[in-house]
Design a protein around this motif. Structure first.
Motif, PDB file in Angstrom:
ATOM      1  N   ASP A 172     -15.650 -23.319  14.791  1.00  0.00           N
ATOM      2  CA  ASP A 172     -15.834 -24.533  13.992  1.00  0.00           C
ATOM      3  C   ASP A 172     -16.667 -25.563  14.753  1.00  0.00           C
ATOM      4  OD1 ASP A 172     -14.320 -23.427  11.982  1.00  0.00           O
ATOM      5  OD2 ASP A 172     -12.461 -24.425  12.583  1.00  0.00           O
TER       6      ASP A 172
ATOM      7  N   SER B 122     -20.372 -24.570  14.583  1.00  0.00           N
ATOM      8  CA  SER B 122     -20.959 -24.870  13.272  1.00  0.00           C
ATOM      9  C   SER B 122     -21.230 -26.357  13.115  1.00  0.00           C
ATOM     10  CB  SER B 122     -20.016 -24.398  12.156  1.00  0.00           C
ATOM     11  OG  SER B 122     -19.831 -22.995  12.207  1.00  0.00           O
ATOM     12  N   LEU B 123     -20.318 -27.168  13.621  1.00  0.00           N
ATOM     13  CA  LEU B 123     -20.473 -28.617  13.526  1.00  0.00           C
ATOM     14  C   LEU B 123     -21.640 -29.116  14.381  1.00  0.00           C
ATOM     15  CD1 LEU B 123     -19.355 -31.225  12.352  1.00  0.00           C
ATOM     16  CD2 LEU B 123     -17.723 -31.312  14.243  1.00  0.00           C
TER      17      LEU B 123
ATOM     18  N   ALA C 173      -9.589 -27.389  19.257  1.00  0.00           N
ATOM     19  CA  ALA C 173     -10.511 -27.054  18.165  1.00  0.00           C
ATOM     20  C   ALA C 173     -10.960 -25.607  18.303  1.00  0.00           C
ATOM     21  CB  ALA C 173     -11.726 -27.974  18.190  1.00  0.00           C
TER      22      ALA C 173
ATOM     23  N   TYR D 104     -10.312 -21.341  21.708  1.00  0.00           N
ATOM     24  CA  TYR D 104     -10.132 -22.752  21.363  1.00  0.00           C
ATOM     25  C   TYR D 104     -10.573 -23.617  22.538  1.00  0.00           C
ATOM     26  CZ  TYR D 104      -7.652 -21.748  17.036  1.00  0.00           C
ATOM     27  OH  TYR D 104      -7.350 -21.344  15.740  1.00  0.00           O
TER      28      TYR D 104
ATOM     29  N   ALA E 105     -13.602 -31.728  15.347  1.00  0.00           N
ATOM     30  CA  ALA E 105     -13.040 -30.483  14.800  1.00  0.00           C
ATOM     31  C   ALA E 105     -11.603 -30.224  15.264  1.00  0.00           C
ATOM     32  CB  ALA E 105     -13.923 -29.298  15.195  1.00  0.00           C
TER      33      ALA E 105
END
Length: 242
Positions: free
Chosen positions: A190, A193-194, A186, A238, A179
């Protein structure tokens, strides 16, 4: 903000203990509004008596299914038929299948093929095929322990469902890398979710953490950074592999 997602909640009464009901229904509301709530079983059997006292409190409709043949799970069949009827009625956007039984693996797969979001809820003993057939799978044990934690802050690591193994670290690091931008950073949302797409039963609560952020903070393999976003009260988190 939670989207107005309508969820059909179908519970295998023969397979799920009634003691989890409050935590389970509270968890489901995180993903949308449970507009259809049904539980299946043979209500003439004594082992379902504990369910009867909590159904009215939670507005769950009991569906009677007699066990016509010894050794055959009539409850599964009734629940599967109802799920398909609900699917074709176009009244909901998602399903929550509450069971620890692998017999619902094909149902979860079929619902997802039809474009439905499928959440699974069951005990840790749930077979892997049913877990991976769902978009997300939540263990009942972590829901119960979360409530107990509010009354007992002395819970220790041994009470967690899983330990953070090298395989878990590998999953996290690979997901961050997948991501990440060109600088290796990243957005944590995200990444989360991955991870769920890769492993539907992944949950920070399995390891004793309320959220993904404190889980990452506890690991020295990662670097975290907070970033401001315009006109927002919250900062974006992040993460980067060290």
């Amino acid at each position: 903000m939670i989207k107005d997602i309508k969820i059909a909640v179908l519970i295998d009464g023969d397979n799920i203990p009634s003691k989890y009901i409050s935590e389970m229904m509270e968890e489901i509301t995180k993903y949308g509004t449970p507009t259809i709530k049904r539980i299946y079983g043979d209500w003439t059997k004594p082992h379902l008596s504990k369910w009867k006292s909590v159904l009215l409190q939670n507005a769950i409709s009991p569906i009677q299914q007699y066990s016509y043949t010894t050794g055959k799970n009539a409850t599964d069949s009734a629940m599967i038929i109802d799920a398909m009827d609900i699917l074709y009625s176009s009244r909901v956007d998602a399903f929550c299948l509450v069971s620890s039984d692998s017999d619902f693996t094909k149902l979860a797969t079929r619902l997802r093929e039809a474009g439905m979001q499928v959440y699974g809820i069951g005990e840790k003993k749930t077979p892997e095929p049913f877990i991976v057939a769902c978009d997300k799978f939540i263990y009942l044990e972590i829901l119960k322990s979360s409530e107990e934690d509010t009354n007992d802050k002395s819970k220790t690591k041994k009470d967690n469902l899983y330990n953070i193994t090298p395989n878990v670290i590998r999953l996290l690091k690979n997901s961050v890398a997948d991501a990440a931008d060109e600088d290796g950073w990243a957005f944590l949302g995200d990444v989360g979710s991955l991870i769920i797409k890769k492993q539907p039963n992944f949950d920070a609560r399995n390891f004793g953490f309320d959220k993904l952020t404190p889980l990452f903070k506890s690991l020295n393999q990662f670097e975290l950074e907070q970033r401001d976003q315009p006109n927002a009260r919250f900062k974006l988190i992040y993460v980067k592999n060290k």
